[in-house]
Design a protein around this motif. Structure first.
Motif, mmCIF file in Angstrom:
data_model
loop_
_atom_site.group_PDB
_atom_site.id
_atom_site.type_symbol
_atom_site.label_atom_id
_atom_site.label_comp_id
_atom_site.label_asym_id
_atom_site.label_seq_id
_atom_site.Cartn_x
_atom_site.Cartn_y
_atom_site.Cartn_z
ATOM 1 N N GLU A 20 39.074 43.564 34.347
ATOM 2 C CA GLU A 20 38.596 42.700 33.261
ATOM 3 C C GLU A 20 37.801 41.510 33.814
ATOM 4 N N THR A 21 36.796 41.084 33.050
ATOM 5 C CA THR A 21 35.992 39.918 33.454
ATOM 6 C C THR A 21 36.064 38.795 32.418
ATOM 7 N N LYS A 22 36.860 38.986 31.384
ATOM 8 C CA LYS A 22 36.960 37.954 30.338
ATOM 9 C C LYS A 22 37.451 36.646 30.942
ATOM 10 N N GLY A 23 36.747 35.578 30.607
ATOM 11 C CA GLY A 23 37.113 34.265 31.124
ATOM 12 C C GLY A 23 36.477 33.938 32.461
ATOM 13 N N MET A 24 35.851 34.931 33.104
ATOM 14 C CA MET A 24 35.200 34.672 34.388
ATOM 15 C C MET A 24 33.832 34.035 34.184
ATOM 16 N N THR A 25 33.379 33.316 35.209
ATOM 17 C CA THR A 25 32.047 32.709 35.211
ATOM 18 C C THR A 25 31.333 33.134 36.490
ATOM 19 N N SER A 26 30.109 32.675 36.655
ATOM 20 C CA SER A 26 29.332 33.014 37.853
ATOM 21 C C SER A 26 30.038 32.568 39.129
ATOM 22 N N GLU A 27 30.890 31.568 39.018
ATOM 23 C CA GLU A 27 31.623 31.095 40.193
ATOM 24 C C GLU A 27 32.640 32.116 40.700
ATOM 25 N N ASN A 28 33.016 33.042 39.834
ATOM 26 C CA ASN A 28 34.006 34.066 40.217
ATOM 27 C C ASN A 28 33.376 35.330 40.783
ATOM 28 N N VAL A 29 32.039 35.405 40.764
ATOM 29 C CA VAL A 29 31.366 36.655 41.124
ATOM 30 C C VAL A 29 31.625 37.073 42.568
ATOM 31 N N ASP A 30 31.540 36.150 43.506
ATOM 32 C CA ASP A 30 31.738 36.509 44.919
ATOM 33 C C ASP A 30 33.118 37.119 45.149
ATOM 34 N N THR A 31 34.127 36.512 44.555
ATOM 35 C CA THR A 31 35.486 37.035 44.696
ATOM 36 C C THR A 31 35.621 38.394 44.020
ATOM 37 N N LEU A 32 34.978 38.533 42.866
ATOM 38 C CA LEU A 32 35.002 39.793 42.126
ATOM 39 C C LEU A 32 34.367 40.915 42.948
ATOM 40 N N VAL A 33 33.225 40.623 43.554
ATOM 41 C CA VAL A 33 32.531 41.619 44.390
ATOM 42 C C VAL A 33 33.443 42.085 45.517
ATOM 43 N N GLN A 34 34.066 41.128 46.189
ATOM 44 C CA GLN A 34 34.923 41.459 47.317
ATOM 45 C C GLN A 34 36.140 42.280 46.882
ATOM 46 N N ASP A 35 36.711 41.911 45.733
ATOM 47 C CA ASP A 35 37.881 42.610 45.221
ATOM 48 C C ASP A 35 37.550 44.070 44.897
ATOM 49 N N VAL A 36 36.452 44.276 44.173
ATOM 50 C CA VAL A 36 36.058 45.630 43.777
ATOM 51 C C VAL A 36 35.688 46.462 45.005
ATOM 52 N N ARG A 37 34.953 45.867 45.927
ATOM 53 C CA ARG A 37 34.546 46.614 47.129
ATOM 54 C C ARG A 37 35.765 47.025 47.966
ATOM 55 N N THR A 38 36.739 46.134 48.078
ATOM 56 C CA THR A 38 37.950 46.454 48.841
ATOM 57 C C THR A 38 38.692 47.624 48.213
ATOM 58 N N ARG A 39 38.821 47.603 46.885
ATOM 59 C CA ARG A 39 39.505 48.705 46.183
ATOM 60 C C ARG A 39 38.762 50.019 46.383
ATOM 61 N N MET A 40 37.432 49.968 46.275
ATOM 62 C CA MET A 40 36.637 51.181 46.409
ATOM 63 C C MET A 40 36.659 51.702 47.849
ATOM 64 N N LEU A 41 36.593 50.794 48.821
ATOM 65 C CA LEU A 41 36.608 51.211 50.218
ATOM 66 C C LEU A 41 37.950 51.847 50.581
ATOM 67 N N ASP A 42 39.029 51.280 50.090
ATOM 68 C CA ASP A 42 40.356 51.866 50.335
ATOM 69 C C ASP A 42 40.415 53.294 49.787
ATOM 70 N N THR A 43 39.809 53.485 48.613
ATOM 71 C CA THR A 43 39.828 54.808 47.984
ATOM 72 C C THR A 43 38.904 55.777 48.705
ATOM 73 N N VAL A 44 37.767 55.280 49.186
ATOM 74 C CA VAL A 44 36.863 56.114 49.986
ATOM 75 C C VAL A 44 37.603 56.673 51.196
ATOM 76 N N MET A 45 38.357 55.820 51.874
ATOM 77 C CA MET A 45 39.116 56.240 53.052
ATOM 78 C C MET A 45 40.238 57.205 52.666
ATOM 79 N N GLU A 46 40.841 56.956 51.505
ATOM 80 C CA GLU A 46 41.929 57.814 51.027
ATOM 81 C C GLU A 46 41.425 59.223 50.713
ATOM 82 N N LEU A 47 40.280 59.316 50.051
ATOM 83 C CA LEU A 47 39.735 60.618 49.656
ATOM 84 C C LEU A 47 39.197 61.403 50.845
ATOM 85 N N GLY A 48 38.611 60.689 51.797
ATOM 86 C CA GLY A 48 38.069 61.368 52.973
ATOM 87 C C GLY A 48 36.889 62.257 52.631
#
Length: 264
Positions: free
Chosen positions: A225-253
């Protein structure tokens, strides 16, 4: 000599299967162009890309033997709307991946130059694609603002590749993410739904010239969810999503190549 013969056969197979892929893509794009015109009359143009995607996937599964195994037990692809959908980007074969996964009432973004391509560009123009002029920032921002208005008005989701370009990765990995998709989600206050595709370089790779068949795995992650977020939260959001996706990339192989099964 046997190695040389194998290399020749692999090249011929790659060229032949890639040619079939392109022919099916152009044929389906032409059908999509016609569908875009017809569905426009009944105000259902938002379904054009979904119908065309499924048609392309069906044809490729029949003629090329490439299938997708989608792990989405909570039906996030079907139930989350509007949303910003994201996926890792490996090669041109991702067009087929979208054929298998693309949700209803969703549009892609594409560089403006594609708009003038025969068949493919015509289809995209007729099916609510968001064209972005990457050479001019003000035009890109204007296109995204228009897309945001449509998303909120019509509940039309949008799909983006956060890596921004194809990785052609030979092993499970991700390129750095660009921030455009995340700024868009925050501005529209809509959720981000990432899905991750297993590395399919053992099935199809433009870098090594492999063109085989098999099963490519896809896992849909929990919406963010992004409700309540502002542009100041974008960097953290990017890092969070990328970490989740990278973990899954490694999991799927790697994907499940039918050629590997024959070796066993």
């Amino acid at each position: 000599m046997l190695v040389s013969q194998f290399d020749v056969n692999q090249k011929v197979t790659f060229i032949a299967r890639t040619t079939i892929f392109v022919i099916l893509l152009l044929f389906t794009a032409f059908l999509g162009f016609v569908e875009g015109i017809l569905l426009g009359f009944v105000k259902k143009r938002g379904l054009v890309q979904w119908i065309t995607a499924r048609t392309f996937y069906f044809l490729c599964s029949v003629f090329l033997g490439i299938r997708f195994e989608i792990d989405d037990p909570n039906d996030y692809l079907g139930r989350t709307r509007p949303a910003v959908f994201l996926s890792n980007h490996q090669s041109m074969l991702d067009i087929l991946m979208l054929g298998a996964t693309f949700p209803k009432y969703c549009s892609v973004t594409a560089k403006k130059a594609l708009k003038w391509y025969p068949f493919l560009g015509w289809f995209m123009a007729a099916s609510k694609t968001v064209f972005i002029d990457r050479g001019r920032r003000e035009n890109a921002l204007k296109a995204l603002q228009t897309a945001k208005d449509e998303v909120l008005r019509d509940k039309q989701s949008i799909f983006m590749f956060p890596e921004g370009t194809r990785s052609n990765a030979l092993q499970p990995e991700l390129l750095p993410f660009k921030k455009g998709a995340f700024h868009f989600a925050v501005q529209a206050q809509i959720p981000i739904v990432p899905w991750v595709v297993s590395n399919y370089s053992n099935i199809w790779s433009f870098k090594t010239g492999i063109a085989s068949h098999g099963v490519i795995r896809v896992k849909v992650l929990t919406p963010i969810e992004t409700k309540g977020m502002t542009s100041e939260n974008v960097d953290t959001l990017v890092q969070d999503v990328r970490t989740r996706m990278l973990d899954t990339v490694m999991e799927l192989g790697y994907s499940k190549s039918d050629a590997d099964k024959k070796k066993l």
